[in-house]
Design a protein around this motif. Structure first.
Motif, PDB file in Angstrom:
ATOM      1  N   PRO A 214       0.597  -1.174  -0.122  1.00  0.00           N
ATOM      2  CA  PRO A 214      -0.008   0.195   0.054  1.00  0.00           C
ATOM      3  C   PRO A 214       0.953   1.289   0.078  1.00  0.00           C
ATOM      4  O   PRO A 214       2.031   1.298   0.497  1.00  0.00           O
ATOM      5  N   LYS A 215       0.317   2.389  -0.821  1.00  0.00           N
ATOM      6  CA  LYS A 215       1.208   3.625  -0.654  1.00  0.00           C
ATOM      7  C   LYS A 215      -0.204   4.525  -0.282  1.00  0.00           C
ATOM      8  O   LYS A 215      -1.197   4.583  -0.722  1.00  0.00           O
TER       9      LYS A 215
ATOM     10  N   THR B  83      -7.568   5.642   1.240  1.00  0.00           N
ATOM     11  CA  THR B  83      -8.829   5.633   1.322  1.00  0.00           C
ATOM     12  C   THR B  83      -9.574   4.248   1.334  1.00  0.00           C
ATOM     13  O   THR B  83      -9.087   3.494   0.677  1.00  0.00           O
ATOM     14  N   VAL B  84     -10.457   4.004   2.424  1.00  0.00           N
ATOM     15  CA  VAL B  84     -11.058   2.672   2.427  1.00  0.00           C
ATOM     16  C   VAL B  84     -12.606   2.609   2.139  1.00  0.00           C
ATOM     17  O   VAL B  84     -13.234   3.402   2.711  1.00  0.00           O
ATOM     18  N   VAL B  85     -12.834   1.539   1.217  1.00  0.00           N
ATOM     19  CA  VAL B  85     -14.278   1.473   0.961  1.00  0.00           C
ATOM     20  C   VAL B  85     -14.553  -0.120   1.409  1.00  0.00           C
ATOM     21  O   VAL B  85     -13.633  -1.070   1.014  1.00  0.00           O
TER      22      VAL B  85
ATOM     23  N   ILE C 208     -10.008   1.428  -7.751  1.00  0.00           N
ATOM     24  CA  ILE C 208      -9.399   1.070  -6.786  1.00  0.00           C
ATOM     25  C   ILE C 208      -7.888   0.390  -6.825  1.00  0.00           C
ATOM     26  O   ILE C 208      -7.590  -0.156  -8.013  1.00  0.00           O
ATOM     27  N   ASP C 209      -6.957   0.635  -5.772  1.00  0.00           N
ATOM     28  CA  ASP C 209      -5.530   0.324  -6.245  1.00  0.00           C
ATOM     29  C   ASP C 209      -5.375  -0.991  -5.728  1.00  0.00           C
ATOM     30  O   ASP C 209      -4.552  -1.855  -6.057  1.00  0.00           O
TER      31      ASP C 209
ATOM     32  N   ALA D 198     -11.024  -1.842 -10.848  1.00  0.00           N
ATOM     33  CA  ALA D 198      -9.557  -1.799 -10.611  1.00  0.00           C
ATOM     34  C   ALA D 198      -8.979  -0.915 -11.561  1.00  0.00           C
ATOM     35  O   ALA D 198      -9.189  -0.784 -12.593  1.00  0.00           O
ATOM     36  N   ARG D 199      -8.004  -0.083 -10.939  1.00  0.00           N
ATOM     37  CA  ARG D 199      -7.022   0.818 -11.715  1.00  0.00           C
ATOM     38  C   ARG D 199      -5.938   0.106 -12.339  1.00  0.00           C
ATOM     39  O   ARG D 199      -5.724  -1.121 -11.792  1.00  0.00           O
ATOM     40  N   PRO D 200      -5.311   0.452 -13.153  1.00  0.00           N
ATOM     41  CA  PRO D 200      -4.012  -0.125 -13.628  1.00  0.00           C
ATOM     42  C   PRO D 200      -2.962  -0.368 -12.544  1.00  0.00           C
ATOM     43  O   PRO D 200      -2.859   0.314 -11.659  1.00  0.00           O
ATOM     44  N   PHE D 201      -2.499  -1.565 -12.691  1.00  0.00           N
ATOM     45  CA  PHE D 201      -1.357  -2.047 -11.524  1.00  0.00           C
ATOM     46  C   PHE D 201      -2.187  -2.328 -10.280  1.00  0.00           C
ATOM     47  O   PHE D 201      -1.449  -2.258  -9.232  1.00  0.00           O
TER      48      PHE D 201
END
Lengths: 334, 334
Positions: free
Chosen positions: B144-145, B173-175, B216-217, B235-238
């Motif tokens: 995580p970053k 940020t948390v969902v 989301i990352d 999902a976002r890239p990577f």
């Protein structure tokens, strides 16, 4: 003095399987190169499965192809006129300007190729994007170790066939799937240990279990769908799944159910990772060095399926989805 | 002098959702501890979703539970008699001997717990296996970053709630998704930014898009199925997918179709990785150090759902699959 060039444009976006009518041939007049520009006549063009994704109008890692414009893709050609001191007429260059007989572009957008014994079209295959795709991801995501078992789907294609041979060089046992016995014979001739004809086998799961009774450590996925499900079934603990492509899904219009055994990811501790070749750009030097040597030594071989003339480019592309190609699918222009 | 202990045994293997009739209560007489052995009376027992997997008779990362034997699982208790010089009566110990009121075991199979202000049952939750599961995989696989968006399914459970709070500590940020508004209220009270009631939402995909419009990352998966499909969509890239569990699939008897959008793994370059907590045993020291400090500071909170008495253990286990627990599900024995 103007030069005439024919090009293939995207006429309409395909729904499901692309058809010839989605493409059109057009003729354009090219101006002489301005300062810093180069006129190139293409010798070979590449058609690749990933191009299907760019025909959808949706956000992705690269923008969609534009309607009415020439399709972009890899090509190699010869410099005809140069207004850039770094290029001379006769130089062999690689570019991404796509399905055109000739084009004018800034010299900075061209990649000059070395003069070697290797035929120029190899820079669209084993020493080009497909080779780099195979080499980089197999090593970076797959982390192969000698003695491991590698399963490759779509194994007779430009990417898959390089993976198979890289895996043999690394001391792995290789199981390969393809759709014709001719392809499988060729794969055996380059060292593949076990082959599966996915079109004639009764059960991909059983065929894979028979070929790899102790399971697989690496799965190189070009196909998705049933192949991915069979690979999940056969995966050993800590298996790595290199998600290069899912050609079986590219033309789906309806809902394609995913693998029914995804839960194995947890208990078998599988790592499944997607990538785009540009993610591993840092491996380019290593790739050229090793792969050129392997090609020179005859340890990496390749096959080509060639269509002749720019007007055949759409058909060459369509043939990718029926499995008509063995190895790299190319269009020869001169 | 013998000690009587009651235990819960696996009477039959469940098909689909487990039932009370799959378990039986039995009474055994324990012998005094032989040299090197210790008699322990359990205070708290853990019931965990992963135990469902061990009720199947199939090869897995741990052997299946045996019919007619007590179920294995985590417990904390007090030493009653010791024939091992490393243990004294009254010592608090953690063990994996499972659903028993008391047991005799070699001292080497017991883990002596520190005397702290933390209640003993925390060593079955936030400072135990579920906490270590959350902490190790979130950091090792999730990487995580600060500023990234994390989606956690089954977020009110023993593992999910630790992931949510670890993610907040790391500046994410948390969902979070859970199945009751009470659970979601509690998650908000510990800092979760956006919550989704997956039982009442019309579309998990739309709810996730609304909560995380930029995508989301990291996805922490406790659920599988539709949650996994929605996460692939968002999902976002990577993006990194931490495959901790798929509770929605554990009791399936038929064919459960997988995510229909697996192809996103390729283009979005998603990394999806399964794990077992023991894979990250090297992180144990770091886990105890950081998590103990966060618990002491009140930065990681937890909830418990408690059933009383060994005879309630099967019901406590069954309740996991109907979502009856908030936080750690425990059985209190004394």
């Amino acid at each position: 003095m103007a030069t005439t060039s024919r090009e293939i444009r995207l006429k309409s976006r395909p729904t499901g399987m692309p058809e010839a009518s989605n493409f059109e041939l057009a003729s354009v007049e090219l101006m002489d190169p301005a300062p810093g520009e180069v006129l190139v006549r293409n010798s070979w063009m590449s058609v690749d499965p990933y191009m299907r994704g760019r025909m959808y109008d949706r956000p992705s890692y690269v923008p969609p192809f534009e309607l009415g414009k020439a399709l972009q893709g890899g090509a190699v050609g010869r410099v005809v006129k140069s207004n850039d001191p770094k290029f001379q007429p006769g130089d062999l260059v690689e570019s991404m300007f796509g399905w055109r007989e000739a084009f004018v572009a800034p010299g900075g957008a061209l990649n000059k190729l070395p003069t070697t014994e290797v035929p120029p079209q190899a820079y669209l295959g084993v020493l080009g994007m497909p080779g780099m795709t195979a080499y980089s991801s197999f090593h970076r995501i797959g982390e192969p170790k000698a003695g491991e078992t590698v399963f490759v789907s779509g194994a007779a294609g430009a990417v898959g066939s390089v993976v198979c041979q890289n895996a043999k060089i690394r001391g792995c046992t290789v199981v390969a799937s393809a759709g014709t016995d001719e392809k499988l014979e060729w794969l055996k001739s380059v060292g593949v240990d076990h082959v599966i004809n996915y079109k004639t086998t009764e059960s991909l799961v059983k065929a894979l279990q028979a070929a790899a009774p102790k399971g697989i450590d690496i799965y190189f996925d070009n196909v998705g769908g049933e192949h991915l499900e069979a690979a999940l079934e056969a995966a050993r603990p800590f298996a790595r799944f290199i998600e290069c492509g899912m050609i079986s899904m590219y033309n789906d219009t309806g809902i394609s159910p995913g693998p029914r055994n995804m839960v194995y990811i947890v208990g078998k501790r599988i790592k499944m990772q997607g990538f785009i070749v540009s993610d591993f750009a840092d491996m380019r030097g290593e790739f050229y060095r090793e792969m050129s040597e392997w090609v020179r030594q005859g340890r990496v071989k390749w096959q080509e399926t060639v269509e002749n003339g720019i007007d055949r480019a759409p058909q060459a592309f369509l043939n990718l989805f029926t499995g008509a190609n063995t190895g790299k699918m190319l269009v020869k222009l001169d």
